[in-house]
Write a protein that holds these residues in place. Structure first.
Motif, PDB file in Angstrom:
ATOM      1  N   PHE A  82      18.411   8.624 -22.172  1.00 29.49           N
ATOM      2  CA  PHE A  82      19.152   8.184 -20.869  1.00 29.49           C
ATOM      3  C   PHE A  82      18.370   8.045 -19.989  1.00 29.49           C
ATOM      4  O   PHE A  82      17.762   8.786 -19.455  1.00 29.49           O
ATOM      5  N   VAL A  83      18.507   6.579 -19.258  1.00 28.11           N
ATOM      6  CA  VAL A  83      17.395   6.045 -18.311  1.00 28.11           C
ATOM      7  C   VAL A  83      18.302   5.819 -17.330  1.00 28.11           C
ATOM      8  O   VAL A  83      19.534   5.084 -17.475  1.00 28.11           O
ATOM      9  N   PRO A  84      17.954   6.228 -15.992  1.00 29.38           N
ATOM     10  CA  PRO A  84      18.717   5.627 -14.867  1.00 29.38           C
ATOM     11  C   PRO A  84      19.111   4.243 -14.762  1.00 29.38           C
ATOM     12  O   PRO A  84      18.251   3.213 -15.210  1.00 29.38           O
ATOM     13  N   ASN A  85      20.168   3.783 -14.525  1.00 30.71           N
ATOM     14  CA  ASN A  85      20.926   2.448 -14.530  1.00 30.71           C
ATOM     15  C   ASN A  85      20.827   1.636 -15.704  1.00 30.71           C
ATOM     16  O   ASN A  85      20.947   0.556 -15.794  1.00 30.71           O
ATOM     17  N   PHE A  86      20.832   2.371 -16.822  1.00 28.56           N
ATOM     18  CA  PHE A  86      20.940   1.564 -18.268  1.00 28.56           C
ATOM     19  C   PHE A  86      21.991   2.400 -19.076  1.00 28.56           C
ATOM     20  O   PHE A  86      21.993   3.725 -18.953  1.00 28.56           O
ATOM     21  N   SER A  87      22.556   1.693 -19.863  1.00 27.29           N
ATOM     22  CA  SER A  87      23.395   2.415 -20.880  1.00 27.29           C
ATOM     23  C   SER A  87      22.582   3.160 -21.802  1.00 27.29           C
ATOM     24  O   SER A  87      21.280   3.063 -22.050  1.00 27.29           O
ATOM     25  N   PRO A  88      23.117   4.266 -22.584  1.00 25.01           N
ATOM     26  CA  PRO A  88      22.184   4.912 -23.405  1.00 25.01           C
ATOM     27  C   PRO A  88      21.781   4.267 -24.490  1.00 25.01           C
ATOM     28  O   PRO A  88      22.353   3.096 -25.262  1.00 25.01           O
ATOM     29  N   ILE A  89      20.070   4.604 -24.820  1.00 25.85           N
ATOM     30  CA  ILE A  89      19.726   3.918 -26.002  1.00 25.85           C
ATOM     31  C   ILE A  89      19.483   4.956 -27.055  1.00 25.85           C
ATOM     32  O   ILE A  89      19.212   5.896 -27.003  1.00 25.85           O
ATOM     33  N   PHE A  90      19.798   4.510 -28.446  1.00 26.02           N
ATOM     34  CA  PHE A  90      19.868   5.274 -29.490  1.00 26.02           C
ATOM     35  C   PHE A  90      18.468   4.863 -30.378  1.00 26.02           C
ATOM     36  O   PHE A  90      18.414   3.796 -30.722  1.00 26.02           O
ATOM     37  N   ILE A  91      17.753   5.823 -30.916  1.00 20.52           N
ATOM     38  CA  ILE A  91      16.484   5.495 -31.848  1.00 20.52           C
ATOM     39  C   ILE A  91      16.663   6.399 -32.956  1.00 20.52           C
ATOM     40  O   ILE A  91      16.652   7.512 -33.151  1.00 20.52           O
ATOM     41  N   GLU A  92      16.556   5.499 -34.292  1.00 24.61           N
ATOM     42  CA  GLU A  92      16.576   6.019 -35.430  1.00 24.61           C
ATOM     43  C   GLU A  92      14.809   5.713 -35.722  1.00 24.61           C
ATOM     44  O   GLU A  92      14.648   4.600 -36.002  1.00 24.61           O
ATOM     45  N   VAL A  93      14.182   7.045 -36.060  1.00 25.46           N
ATOM     46  CA  VAL A  93      12.739   6.881 -36.460  1.00 25.46           C
ATOM     47  C   VAL A  93      12.725   6.762 -38.045  1.00 25.46           C
ATOM     48  O   VAL A  93      13.351   7.734 -38.590  1.00 25.46           O
ATOM     49  N   LYS A  94      11.973   5.801 -38.425  1.00 26.24           N
ATOM     50  CA  LYS A  94      11.792   5.913 -39.784  1.00 26.24           C
ATOM     51  C   LYS A  94      10.121   5.682 -40.060  1.00 26.24           C
ATOM     52  O   LYS A  94       9.467   5.186 -39.085  1.00 26.24           O
ATOM     53  N   ARG A  95       9.639   6.116 -41.228  1.00 27.62           N
ATOM     54  CA  ARG A  95       8.050   5.682 -41.544  1.00 27.62           C
ATOM     55  C   ARG A  95       8.159   4.173 -41.790  1.00 27.62           C
ATOM     56  O   ARG A  95       9.285   3.735 -42.371  1.00 27.62           O
ATOM     57  N   PRO A  96       7.120   3.518 -41.809  1.00 30.50           N
ATOM     58  CA  PRO A  96       6.929   2.443 -42.490  1.00 30.50           C
ATOM     59  C   PRO A  96       7.467   2.401 -43.985  1.00 30.50           C
ATOM     60  O   PRO A  96       7.287   3.170 -44.623  1.00 30.50           O
ATOM     61  N   LYS A  97       8.324   1.162 -44.103  1.00 33.62           N
ATOM     62  CA  LYS A  97       8.914   0.897 -45.344  1.00 33.62           C
ATOM     63  C   LYS A  97       9.740   1.944 -45.945  1.00 33.62           C
ATOM     64  O   LYS A  97      10.377   1.995 -46.994  1.00 33.62           O
ATOM     65  N   ALA A  98      10.297   2.615 -44.957  1.00 29.54           N
ATOM     66  CA  ALA A  98      11.732   3.527 -45.158  1.00 29.54           C
ATOM     67  C   ALA A  98      12.933   2.884 -44.324  1.00 29.54           C
ATOM     68  O   ALA A  98      12.776   2.254 -43.360  1.00 29.54           O
ATOM     69  N   TYR A  99      14.164   3.053 -44.929  1.00 29.95           N
ATOM     70  CA  TYR A  99      15.195   2.176 -44.452  1.00 29.95           C
ATOM     71  C   TYR A  99      16.493   3.395 -44.173  1.00 29.95           C
ATOM     72  O   TYR A  99      16.204   4.276 -44.744  1.00 29.95           O
ATOM     73  N   LEU A 100      17.360   2.612 -43.642  1.00 30.80           N
ATOM     74  CA  LEU A 100      18.515   3.482 -43.061  1.00 30.80           C
ATOM     75  C   LEU A 100      19.267   3.922 -44.463  1.00 30.80           C
ATOM     76  O   LEU A 100      19.436   3.082 -45.437  1.00 30.80           O
ATOM     77  N   ASN A 101      19.802   4.882 -44.608  1.00 27.67           N
ATOM     78  CA  ASN A 101      20.503   5.342 -45.772  1.00 27.67           C
ATOM     79  C   ASN A 101      22.017   5.041 -45.431  1.00 27.67           C
ATOM     80  O   ASN A 101      22.439   4.430 -44.283  1.00 27.67           O
ATOM     81  N   ALA A 102      22.926   5.347 -46.400  1.00 28.51           N
ATOM     82  CA  ALA A 102      24.358   4.698 -46.150  1.00 28.51           C
ATOM     83  C   ALA A 102      24.977   5.209 -44.843  1.00 28.51           C
ATOM     84  O   ALA A 102      26.007   4.524 -44.068  1.00 28.51           O
ATOM     85  N   ASN A 103      24.868   6.602 -44.585  1.00 29.15           N
ATOM     86  CA  ASN A 103      25.705   7.112 -43.202  1.00 29.15           C
ATOM     87  C   ASN A 103      25.071   6.732 -42.018  1.00 29.15           C
ATOM     88  O   ASN A 103      25.523   6.326 -41.095  1.00 29.15           O
ATOM     89  N   GLN A 104      23.448   6.294 -41.970  1.00 29.66           N
ATOM     90  CA  GLN A 104      22.931   5.841 -40.911  1.00 29.66           C
ATOM     91  C   GLN A 104      23.249   4.264 -40.745  1.00 29.66           C
ATOM     92  O   GLN A 104      23.585   3.917 -39.562  1.00 29.66           O
ATOM     93  N   LYS A 105      23.392   3.538 -41.805  1.00 26.12           N
ATOM     94  CA  LYS A 105      24.179   2.264 -41.467  1.00 26.12           C
ATOM     95  C   LYS A 105      25.523   2.191 -40.890  1.00 26.12           C
ATOM     96  O   LYS A 105      25.638   1.285 -40.170  1.00 26.12           O
ATOM     97  N   ALA A 106      26.086   3.241 -41.393  1.00 25.77           N
ATOM     98  CA  ALA A 106      27.700   3.361 -40.941  1.00 25.77           C
ATOM     99  C   ALA A 106      27.612   3.655 -39.668  1.00 25.77           C
ATOM    100  O   ALA A 106      28.319   2.913 -38.830  1.00 25.77           O
ATOM    101  N   VAL A 107      26.690   4.554 -39.020  1.00 26.43           N
ATOM    102  CA  VAL A 107      26.954   4.839 -37.569  1.00 26.43           C
ATOM    103  C   VAL A 107      26.108   3.721 -36.754  1.00 26.43           C
ATOM    104  O   VAL A 107      26.604   3.337 -35.427  1.00 26.43           O
TER     105      VAL A 107
END
Length: 124
Positions: free
Chosen positions: A67-92
């Motif tokens: 949450f940065v002043p004067n910006f909408s919230p920013i969401f970060i999914e952290v992954k290792r290189p070559k790792a990808y989103l799972n099904a739940n993460q893709k849906a979110v």
């Protein structure tokens, strides 16, 4: 600003190490921001998962909320290189995209820098 993660030099950083370096970097660059991690991992018993869901846990929720002043919230999914989103993460991620929220998959501090520059949080 120096990140003290020797494994980065060898390209073998764990997701936790990448996550911690991103948090360290954001706290340094955005001292007025709120940076939050909602633990979404843990015991995998059915009872625990049902309890978490009844308390409002959304499985697949991003690792970090910024949450940065004067910006909408920013969401970060952290992954290792070559790792990808799972099904739940893709849906979110799709739900966030539908709401026009900032959602980024980041594998390094450089990814965070790039994405935050793209949306104007950091100036180039």
């Amino acid at each position: 600003f120096i990140l003290l993660i020797p494994r980065f030099m060898r390209g073998k950083a764990t997701e936790d190490e990448i996550h911690k370096s991103i948090v360290q970097f954001l706290k340094y660059r955005l001292p007025d921001a709120i940076i939050h991690h909602s633990p979404n991992e843990g015991r995998s018993t059915i009872h625990w998962k049902k309890r978490q869901k009844s308390l409002g846990t959304v499985f697949g929720w991003p690792d970090l909320e910024v949450f940065v002043p004067n910006f909408s919230p920013i969401f970060i999914e952290v992954k290792r290189p070559k790792a990808y989103l799972n099904a739940n993460q893709k849906a979110v991620k799709q739900q966030f995209d539908n709401l026009n929220l900032h959602y980024f998959v980041c594998r390094s501090v450089d990814d965070v820098m790039h994405n935050f520059c793209m949306i104007g949080v950091f100036r180039v």
